[in-house]
Design a protein around this motif. Structure first.
Motif, short mmCIF file in Angstrom:
data_model
loop_
_atom_site.label_atom_id
_atom_site.label_comp_id
_atom_site.label_asym_id
_atom_site.label_seq_id
_atom_site.Cartn_x
_atom_site.Cartn_y
_atom_site.Cartn_z
N PHE A 153 15.07 5.72 6.61
CA PHE A 153 13.83 6.39 7.00
C PHE A 153 12.81 5.40 7.53
N LEU A 154 11.96 5.92 8.40
CA LEU A 154 10.78 5.22 8.85
C LEU A 154 9.60 5.71 8.04
N ALA A 155 8.62 4.83 7.84
CA ALA A 155 7.46 5.20 7.04
C ALA A 155 6.19 4.65 7.67
N ARG A 156 5.10 5.38 7.49
CA ARG A 156 3.78 4.88 7.81
C ARG A 156 3.02 4.68 6.51
N PHE A 157 2.27 3.58 6.43
CA PHE A 157 1.48 3.27 5.25
C PHE A 157 0.02 3.60 5.49
N THR A 183 10.48 0.22 7.85
CA THR A 183 11.85 0.62 8.12
C THR A 183 12.66 0.40 6.85
N PHE A 184 13.31 1.46 6.37
CA PHE A 184 14.03 1.42 5.10
C PHE A 184 15.49 1.82 5.31
N THR A 185 16.39 1.07 4.72
CA THR A 185 17.82 1.38 4.74
C THR A 185 18.35 1.31 3.32
N ILE A 186 18.95 2.41 2.86
CA ILE A 186 19.51 2.49 1.51
C ILE A 186 20.91 3.08 1.61
N GLY A 192 0.81 -1.21 0.00
CA GLY A 192 0.00 0.00 0.00
C GLY A 192 0.85 1.26 0.00
N ASP A 193 0.21 2.40 -0.11
CA ASP A 193 0.91 3.67 -0.26
C ASP A 193 1.52 4.16 1.05
N VAL A 194 2.69 4.77 0.95
CA VAL A 194 3.32 5.43 2.09
C VAL A 194 2.61 6.77 2.30
N CYS A 195 2.27 7.07 3.56
CA CYS A 195 1.55 8.32 3.83
C CYS A 195 2.37 9.32 4.65
N SER A 196 3.46 8.87 5.32
CA SER A 196 4.32 9.81 6.04
C SER A 196 5.69 9.17 6.26
N VAL A 197 6.71 10.04 6.41
CA VAL A 197 8.08 9.55 6.57
C VAL A 197 8.85 10.45 7.54
N THR A 198 9.87 9.85 8.15
CA THR A 198 10.88 10.64 8.85
C THR A 198 12.23 10.05 8.45
N ALA A 199 13.15 10.90 7.99
CA ALA A 199 14.34 10.43 7.30
C ALA A 199 15.63 11.04 7.84
N ASP A 200 16.71 10.30 7.60
CA ASP A 200 18.06 10.76 7.93
C ASP A 200 18.97 10.42 6.76
N LEU A 201 19.57 11.44 6.14
CA LEU A 201 20.39 11.27 4.96
C LEU A 201 21.81 11.77 5.24
#
Length: 353
Positions: A231-235, A242-245, A196-205
């Motif tokens: 970044f963390l995301a809410r769907f 939880t995303f790591t790139i 499903g779609d991501v609706c909010s994020v908090t990120a560190d680059l």
């Protein structure tokens, strides 16, 4: 007669597009374009494109009345101008990812393509792999139930390639996004496709290699785009992600791993083994079954070729999972939200972008 495809950009990623186009049923590589004549002529010689159909100006390729559709394999900042020029002239196109360098320009491109009834595809290439397509079917059948948690990572070591210079990916004006857009958009697409779609994020680059030697001199210049992005995301369905790139991860050539956990089942895959999928389904059961996943070899019927799917789209046989401009715009909003979140150091709602 086969669809006559003109490819723009004979650099790195074209090395994946051109062989697939050459073997696709119902299409022929008709014209090529690149500002680097050495790359242009090397590709032209290899794929039998005569000199009169090799261009250094993309407008001339698109304006060739024999070209039916365009394949855009250029740096990010050129995607929308080139696709927009094609759409204005009624030429169908596929475009490398991310679709653009900001949300507003991608919205305008989508509107233009719709107005001129142009067929299009965005090259979220991992969506075509068998493990991903089988995972999609399992999710659609309800095997996972309500998705609770998504964990995704994309790791490369390319930031540390010996002697790598300041190519366009490290320049803000050309790329805008670093790994957030170059790699992260792929796992964002996979996560959205399956959960499903991501609706909010908090990120560190951040940037691991702060400066590089320019392409045309021995002078050093600062790197302007992110080497890593977490970044963390809410769907929209309530799941948390939880995303790591990173392109600064030694020991990784190109590792993409996705885990999706629901309230009835779970799946995970490593796309270095794209014909396999680990699956649990059935909800709470007696014994230890809830603690184990089964490794499934994906049937051949779930295999699909990205460029064959583009050609099929041109012939009016669209694949049901084909990535659309709407998908490209949706993920562009998330990319912009990731950059904004890092700037603000806090959560950003996608709807505000």
């Amino acid at each position: 007669m086969d669809m006559r495809i003109g490819l723009i950009g004979c650099g790195g990623i074209s090395g994946r597009h051109l062989p697939e186009l050459a073997s696709a049923h119902g299409a022929v590589i008709w014209a090529l374009c690149d500002i680097d004549t050495e790359k242009l002529n090397r590709a032209g010689d290899r794929y039998g494109v005569p000199p009169e159909r090799r261009y250094t100006d993309y407008r001339q390729l698109i304006d060739n009345g024999e070209v039916d559709a365009v394949d855009i394999c250029t740096p990010n900042y050129l995607h929308v101008p080139m696709a927009g020029y094609a759409a204005e002239r009624g030429k169908h196109f596929c475009c490398e990812k991310p679709l653009g360098i900001n949300t507003d320009e991608t919205i305008r491109l989508k509107q233009l393509a719709e107005k001129n009834k142009v067929k299009s595809m965005v090259c979220f290439s991992y969506r075509f792999l068998p493990a991903v397509r089988y995972a999609k079917e399992l999710a659609e059948r309800g095997e996972l139930g309500r998705v609770v948690t998504v964990i995704a990572k994309y790791l490369k070591s390319s930031a540390f390639m010996f002697g790598r210079r300041l190519d366009w990916r490290f320049v803000g004006e050309a790329a805008r996004y670093g790994v957030s857009g170059d790699l992260g958009v792929h796992i964002l697409d996979l996560a959205s496709f399956l959960a499903g779609d991501v609706c909010s994020v908090t990120a560190d680059l951040g940037i691991a290699v702060k400066e590089r030697m320019k392409l045309d001199s021995d002078e050093y210049a600062p790197v302007e785009t992110d080497d890593w992005c977490h970044f963390l995301a809410r769907f929209d369905g309530g799941a948390s992600g939880t995303f790591t790139i990173s392109r600064a991860a030694y020991g990784n050539t190109n590792q993409i791993c996705v885990d999706i956990y629901g309230d009835r089942g779970a799946l995970r895959f490593d796309l270095n083994h794209s014909d396999r999928l680990e699956v649990y389904s059935g909800g709470i059961q007696p014994g230890s079954a809830i603690e184990k996943m089964e490794t499934v070899v994906v049937p051949d019927e779930y295999r699909a070729g990205q460029m064959q799917c583009f050609v099929d789209l041109l012939w009016g046989r669209p694949d049901k999972y084909i990535p659309t401009l709407a998908d490209g715009v949706k993920l562009q909003r998330v990319l912009d939200a990731i950059l904004e979140s890092d700037r603000r150091r806090g959560w950003v709602d996608i709807g505000d972008m």
